[in-house]
Scaffold this motif. Sequence first.
Motif, PDB file in Angstrom:
ATOM      1  N   ASN A  11      47.134 156.127  36.996  1.00  0.00           N
ATOM      2  CA  ASN A  11      47.671 157.472  36.976  1.00  0.00           C
ATOM      3  C   ASN A  11      48.037 157.885  38.260  1.00  0.00           C
ATOM      4  O   ASN A  11      49.091 158.661  38.565  1.00  0.00           O
ATOM      5  N   TYR A  12      47.246 157.508  39.396  1.00  0.00           N
ATOM      6  CA  TYR A  12      47.572 158.015  40.568  1.00  0.00           C
ATOM      7  C   TYR A  12      48.831 157.660  41.223  1.00  0.00           C
ATOM      8  O   TYR A  12      49.279 158.089  42.285  1.00  0.00           O
ATOM      9  N   CYS A  13      49.371 156.588  40.659  1.00  0.00           N
ATOM     10  CA  CYS A  13      50.715 156.060  41.134  1.00  0.00           C
ATOM     11  C   CYS A  13      51.934 156.980  40.497  1.00  0.00           C
ATOM     12  O   CYS A  13      53.243 156.875  41.074  1.00  0.00           O
ATOM     13  N   ILE A  14      51.649 157.678  39.492  1.00  0.00           N
ATOM     14  CA  ILE A  14      52.608 158.695  38.946  1.00  0.00           C
ATOM     15  C   ILE A  14      53.453 159.635  40.206  1.00  0.00           C
ATOM     16  O   ILE A  14      52.713 160.331  40.830  1.00  0.00           O
ATOM     17  N   GLY A  15      54.643 159.565  40.331  1.00  0.00           N
ATOM     18  CA  GLY A  15      55.475 160.384  41.303  1.00  0.00           C
ATOM     19  C   GLY A  15      55.481 159.568  42.822  1.00  0.00           C
ATOM     20  O   GLY A  15      56.239 160.104  43.315  1.00  0.00           O
ATOM     21  N   LYS A  16      54.932 158.358  42.621  1.00  0.00           N
ATOM     22  CA  LYS A  16      54.953 157.522  43.839  1.00  0.00           C
ATOM     23  C   LYS A  16      56.208 156.544  43.820  1.00  0.00           C
ATOM     24  O   LYS A  16      56.314 156.319  42.637  1.00  0.00           O
ATOM     25  N   THR A  17      56.711 155.922  44.970  1.00  0.00           N
ATOM     26  CA  THR A  17      57.576 155.109  44.646  1.00  0.00           C
ATOM     27  C   THR A  17      56.822 153.520  44.940  1.00  0.00           C
ATOM     28  O   THR A  17      56.037 153.599  45.898  1.00  0.00           O
ATOM     29  N   MET A  18      57.364 152.657  44.184  1.00  0.00           N
ATOM     30  CA  MET A  18      56.882 151.419  44.347  1.00  0.00           C
ATOM     31  C   MET A  18      57.549 150.287  44.409  1.00  0.00           C
ATOM     32  O   MET A  18      58.745 150.349  43.931  1.00  0.00           O
ATOM     33  N   GLU A  19      57.408 149.471  45.512  1.00  0.00           N
ATOM     34  CA  GLU A  19      58.246 148.084  45.620  1.00  0.00           C
ATOM     35  C   GLU A  19      57.723 146.912  44.797  1.00  0.00           C
ATOM     36  O   GLU A  19      56.556 146.882  44.751  1.00  0.00           O
ATOM     37  N   VAL A  20      58.559 146.611  43.886  1.00  0.00           N
ATOM     38  CA  VAL A  20      58.152 145.500  43.050  1.00  0.00           C
ATOM     39  C   VAL A  20      58.814 144.256  43.094  1.00  0.00           C
ATOM     40  O   VAL A  20      59.969 144.218  43.504  1.00  0.00           O
ATOM     41  N   TYR A  21      57.891 143.399  42.796  1.00  0.00           N
ATOM     42  CA  TYR A  21      58.219 142.029  43.058  1.00  0.00           C
ATOM     43  C   TYR A  21      57.790 141.149  41.699  1.00  0.00           C
ATOM     44  O   TYR A  21      56.572 141.399  41.269  1.00  0.00           O
ATOM     45  N   ALA A  22      58.416 140.111  41.483  1.00  0.00           N
ATOM     46  CA  ALA A  22      57.748 139.184  40.308  1.00  0.00           C
ATOM     47  C   ALA A  22      57.843 137.755  40.726  1.00  0.00           C
ATOM     48  O   ALA A  22      58.821 137.414  41.289  1.00  0.00           O
ATOM     49  N   PHE A  23      57.053 136.890  40.376  1.00  0.00           N
ATOM     50  CA  PHE A  23      57.179 135.264  40.566  1.00  0.00           C
ATOM     51  C   PHE A  23      56.702 134.799  39.400  1.00  0.00           C
ATOM     52  O   PHE A  23      55.857 135.073  38.464  1.00  0.00           O
ATOM     53  N   LEU A  24      56.813 133.340  39.239  1.00  0.00           N
ATOM     54  CA  LEU A  24      56.574 132.403  37.999  1.00  0.00           C
ATOM     55  C   LEU A  24      55.610 131.161  38.705  1.00  0.00           C
ATOM     56  O   LEU A  24      55.882 131.097  40.016  1.00  0.00           O
ATOM     57  N   ASN A  25      54.459 130.975  38.145  1.00  0.00           N
ATOM     58  CA  ASN A  25      53.921 129.652  38.528  1.00  0.00           C
ATOM     59  C   ASN A  25      53.727 128.717  37.077  1.00  0.00           C
ATOM     60  O   ASN A  25      53.593 129.310  35.923  1.00  0.00           O
TER      61      ASN A  25
END
Length: 213
Positions: free
Chosen positions: A180-194
Motif C-alpha cells: 500500500n505504501y506504493c500507492i501514489g508513487k511512480t514505479m519503473e517496471v521491468y520483466a524477464f523470463l528464465n
Amino acid sequence: MGKFEKGILGGFSGIVGPVVGATWRGMDILRSRPKRTHRVPTADQLLQQQKFKLAVQFLQPVRTIQSKYFGTGSGVKSRANLAVSYTIAEAIQVVAEVPELIFNKVLITRGELAGFQNATLATQVGAVLEMSWQDNSTQGNAKSNDAVSLVCYCKELKAFEIFEGIVLRSDLEAIVTLPNYCIGKTMEVYAFLNNEKETMASTSFYLGEHTVI
C-alpha cells in the motif's frame, strides 16, 4: 595476485606484512598490500567514483538475480560485475555534473532466452499491476514453461519490489499487488523470463514508468 591451495594452517584472510589474504570466487588468494597515495583525485576520477557508487547501490537489491542471469561471467568479472559495468557505461547520464540513472536503459538481466512478444503493462486500483503479452512459446529457444518475473523500482523510495517466477510464459498474463505504501508513487517496471532449469534468462524488458493507484 597469487593463488594457493593450502597454507601451513589453511587459507587466511587479512593483512600479514606486505600481503593480503582473501577468498575470491571460492579460491584462496594472496595479493600485494595496496600502497597509500596522497594524490588528489581529478574531477573525472571523482565523477567516475560517483557513477560507480550510484550503480552499485542501485543494483544491490537485484544482485542475486544478476549473479545468475546477467551475461556470462568470465575471467575476473562476475555476472554482477558485468551488470555494474553495463550500468555505468550505458544507463547513467550526467546532469549538472550529477550522475543520474536512465531507467529505460537499465537492464536487470541480460541473456539469450527469447523475450516477450508485444508485452504491455496496465495499473489497476488497489496497487495492482497487470502485465500481458502474446504467445511466442514456439519461437526460437522459448518454452511454454519459462518463468516470468517482474521487478519494480521506486525512485522516490529508492526501493525495489521483486516478484520472481510468478507465472509461466504460456499464461500470457501476470498480476501482482504492490504494498500500500506504493500507492501514489511512480514505479519503473521491468520483466524477464528464465528457463525451467534456471540456467538461462532473457534480456529484461522495460515496461515503462507507471503511477500506482
